[in-house]
Scaffold this motif. Structure first.
Motif, short mmCIF file in Angstrom:
data_model
loop_
_atom_site.label_atom_id
_atom_site.label_comp_id
_atom_site.label_asym_id
_atom_site.label_seq_id
_atom_site.Cartn_x
_atom_site.Cartn_y
_atom_site.Cartn_z
N HIS A 172 0.87 -1.12 -0.05
CA HIS A 172 0.48 -0.18 0.08
C HIS A 172 0.82 1.52 0.44
O HIS A 172 0.32 2.32 0.03
N LEU A 173 2.38 1.07 0.57
CA LEU A 173 3.03 2.31 0.11
C LEU A 173 3.85 2.28 -0.66
O LEU A 173 4.91 3.45 -1.40
N ALA A 174 4.49 1.59 -1.91
CA ALA A 174 4.62 0.26 -2.97
C ALA A 174 4.69 1.62 -4.04
O ALA A 174 3.55 1.25 -4.08
N SER A 175 6.36 1.80 -4.58
CA SER A 175 5.47 2.31 -6.07
C SER A 175 5.78 1.26 -6.82
O SER A 175 5.38 1.45 -8.20
N PHE A 176 5.78 0.38 -6.65
CA PHE A 176 6.01 -1.24 -7.94
C PHE A 176 5.92 -2.31 -6.70
O PHE A 176 6.99 -2.84 -5.27
N LEU A 177 5.77 -3.75 -7.73
CA LEU A 177 5.88 -4.94 -6.65
C LEU A 177 7.05 -5.30 -7.46
O LEU A 177 6.73 -5.85 -9.03
N ILE A 178 7.43 -6.84 -7.26
CA ILE A 178 8.08 -7.43 -8.42
C ILE A 178 6.76 -9.23 -7.60
O ILE A 178 6.80 -9.24 -7.10
N VAL A 179 6.29 -9.33 -9.38
CA VAL A 179 5.64 -10.19 -9.07
C VAL A 179 6.27 -11.27 -9.21
O VAL A 179 6.25 -11.64 -11.08
N MET A 180 5.65 -13.01 -8.89
CA MET A 180 6.18 -13.74 -9.00
C MET A 180 4.94 -14.90 -9.55
O MET A 180 3.73 -14.69 -9.61
N ALA A 181 4.41 -14.66 -11.57
CA ALA A 181 3.31 -15.26 -11.41
C ALA A 181 3.65 -16.63 -13.15
O ALA A 181 4.90 -16.83 -13.49
N VAL A 182 2.94 -17.40 -13.21
CA VAL A 182 2.71 -18.55 -14.01
C VAL A 182 3.37 -18.19 -15.28
O VAL A 182 1.81 -17.49 -16.04
N THR A 183 3.88 -18.24 -16.07
CA THR A 183 4.03 -18.64 -17.34
C THR A 183 4.36 -19.20 -17.48
O THR A 183 3.79 -19.22 -19.38
N ASP A 184 4.45 -20.28 -18.12
CA ASP A 184 4.60 -21.93 -18.69
C ASP A 184 4.00 -22.91 -18.05
O ASP A 184 4.94 -23.61 -17.00
N PRO A 185 2.80 -23.26 -17.88
CA PRO A 185 2.10 -24.31 -16.74
C PRO A 185 2.32 -25.49 -17.21
O PRO A 185 1.96 -26.45 -16.50
N ALA A 186 2.85 -25.82 -18.46
CA ALA A 186 3.38 -27.31 -18.32
C ALA A 186 4.38 -27.40 -18.34
O ALA A 186 5.39 -28.90 -18.50
N GLY A 239 14.87 -10.87 -15.61
CA GLY A 239 15.54 -12.35 -16.02
C GLY A 239 14.77 -13.32 -16.77
O GLY A 239 14.09 -12.82 -17.52
N PRO A 240 15.22 -14.88 -17.50
CA PRO A 240 14.48 -15.39 -18.31
C PRO A 240 13.37 -15.69 -17.67
O PRO A 240 12.77 -15.54 -17.02
N ARG A 241 12.71 -15.78 -19.31
CA ARG A 241 11.58 -16.15 -19.06
C ARG A 241 11.55 -17.66 -18.46
O ARG A 241 12.15 -18.45 -18.28
N GLY A 242 10.73 -18.37 -17.36
CA GLY A 242 10.46 -19.56 -16.76
C GLY A 242 11.40 -19.45 -15.17
O GLY A 242 12.22 -20.70 -14.93
N GLY A 243 11.84 -18.12 -15.04
CA GLY A 243 13.31 -18.55 -14.31
C GLY A 243 13.33 -17.68 -12.57
O GLY A 243 14.08 -17.40 -11.71
N ALA A 244 11.94 -17.11 -12.73
CA ALA A 244 11.57 -17.02 -11.14
C ALA A 244 12.13 -17.40 -9.92
O ALA A 244 13.16 -16.63 -9.10
N PHE A 245 13.12 -19.30 -9.83
CA PHE A 245 13.43 -19.53 -8.79
C PHE A 245 15.08 -18.76 -8.68
O PHE A 245 14.99 -18.57 -7.57
N VAL A 246 15.16 -19.05 -9.55
CA VAL A 246 17.13 -18.04 -9.51
C VAL A 246 17.27 -17.15 -9.52
O VAL A 246 17.40 -16.39 -8.74
N VAL A 247 16.37 -16.16 -9.97
CA VAL A 247 15.50 -14.46 -9.83
C VAL A 247 15.98 -14.47 -8.22
O VAL A 247 16.44 -13.75 -7.65
#
Length: 432
Positions: A172-186, A239-247
């Motif tokens: 609620h105070l932030a100017s931006f969020l870093i969001v983790m989302a599913v891009t490659d469900p398979a 980071g790369p697509r599918g690379g959320a864990f590494v990031v």
């Protein structure tokens, strides 16, 4: 072989300055200001900005970052020693430019952000002109990313994000969020998700409510967010697509060490108050400090604090030495698993020894006990970290195919007899 438990004199001077500065100038802010992250509050800025300027002048600002980003490149051991002091005050991390989650988010942006993203988001974040949030956990899945359902779909040159997140602290105070989302469900579980920068003013970012943890937050600061067809540019992926864990690992390893040392700062506050109390309070004809059960509480608390502190510092030393968080994964997990227990046990003893006063809001112990439970959940539950420790430890051992254990005494005795049979026989013959 070299072991050293001393801090180099020049850095000890800095630590002495930090300790005095925090005690005299920063801790009082905890009692007169609201939320440390509210950069829009003029009263907060009037008091905090001059202190931040002093820290910058002293070259102690954002020390978790390398020199190329305005930090000092101190390494984890020095950072740990600093954070031990900063943990004693809610405002100290903000005053020194190393507050979570901004510190971890800055590291992500430094590693993966484009030049434009660094200009727009990283620079003002490092200057505490803005604050940020890390939006990962979900109501139905907690901290287990393998069951997350928030998705991001590429449509033309835009990513469209939909789903729900909660415990996105300070959103609620932030100017931006870093969001983790599913891009490659398979894809495989650890390649399904990606990270995105989402400015909070983007249409579709809806904070449903703010949850409060403990008693100090009043209206709450942990956001429950619904992302409803949130459009962000294609280049807002980090980071790369599918690379959320590494990031994500970019922000977690060192961050957990800093968090642990800040916790030690909190625990020491509780311990100091406990010791003062037992030396000041008389009951049943003698000081509390003279009673053996009280002495046991003091001894247990001191030993637990010192054991935990040494583990954290050794882990920090390993990170500095190996420059590879994977090599220190077991140690970091152990630190995270131990942290809530040490905090809880010391704070609970302090509460108890203060009697009824300790259970009121006029002392910090109830809040500390609640925060200890929160620590056992944030950044992954304690049980998950213990599993990591056990798995890492067991990799160093091998099973035996024999019927009996390798250390079975009859088997060891038989092997020893075979080893020394000739010498025993010669000794016997010489004596005869």
């Amino acid at each position: 072989m070299s072991w050293d438990f001393e801090t180099e004199p020049e850095f000890q001077k800095e630590l002495d300055w930090v300790q005095q500065f925090v005690r005299e100038e920063v801790e009082p802010l905890d009692y007169v200001l609201g939320h440390p992250y509210d950069v829009r509050d003029p009263k907060r800025n009037a008091l905090v900005r001059p202190l931040q300027a002093e820290v910058k002048k002293r070259k102690l600002w954002a020390c978790h970052l390398g020199p190329e980003l305005g930090g000092q490149g101190y390494g984890q051991v020095k950072l740990a020693l600093m954070n031990e002091i900063l943990g004693g005050s809610r405002f100290a991390p903000i005053v020194f430019g190393c507050q979570a989650p901004d510190s971890g988010n800055a590291e992500i942006l430094a590693h993966y952000g484009t030049a434009d993203q660094k200009k727009r988001f990283l620079e003002p974040l490092l200057n505490n002109e803005i604050v940020s949030a890390f939006s990962m956990t979900e109501p139905q899945g907690g901290a287990d990313p393998k069951v997350f359902t928030t998705k991001a779909e590429l449509k033309g040159d835009q990513w469209v994000i939909s789903g729900q997140k909660w415990f996105s602290s300070n959103a609620h105070l932030a100017s931006f969020l870093i969001v983790m989302a599913v891009t490659d469900p398979a894809a495989s579980p650890y390649q399904r998700m990606s990270m995105f920068i989402v400015p909070t003013e983007t249409p579709g970012v809806n904070i449903l409510r703010n949850l409060a943890v403990g008693m100090h937050e009043r209206e709450g600061s942990h956001a429950f967010i619904r992302y409803e067809d949130v459009h962000v540019p294609k280049d807002h992926m980090l980071g790369p697509r599918g690379g959320a864990f590494v990031v994500a690992q970019t922000r977690l390893g060192g961050g957990r060490i800093h968090h642990a040392m800040r916790t030690i700062g909190q625990v020491r506050r509780a311990f100091d108050m406990m010791c003062e109390r037992v030396l000041s309070r008389t009951t049943q004809g003698s000081l509390l400090a003279d009673k053996q059960m009280v002495q046991q509480k003091i001894a247990d608390s001191w030993m637990e604090i010192e054991q935990f502190r040494l583990l954290v510092l050794r882990t920090a030393w390993k990170i500095d030495r190996y420059k590879d968080y994977l090599k220190v994964r077991k140690d970091i997990a152990a630190v995270k698993a131990l942290m809530p227990k040490v905090f809880h046990d010391v704070a609970a003893r302090a509460l108890h020894l203060h009697g009824s006063l300790g259970a009121t809001s006029e002392m910090p112990f109830v809040e500390q006990v609640i925060q200890s439970f929160h620590m056992g959940l944030a950044d992954g539950p304690t049980e998950v970290h213990k599993i990591t420790v056990a798995r890492q430890v067991l990799r160093e051992y091998q099973a035996t195919a024999d019927l009996f254990p390798t250390q079975h005494i009859p088997k060891l005795r038989e092997a020893a007899m075979r080893k020394y049979a000739g010498r025993i026989e010669r000794e016997v013959s010489m004596q005869s």
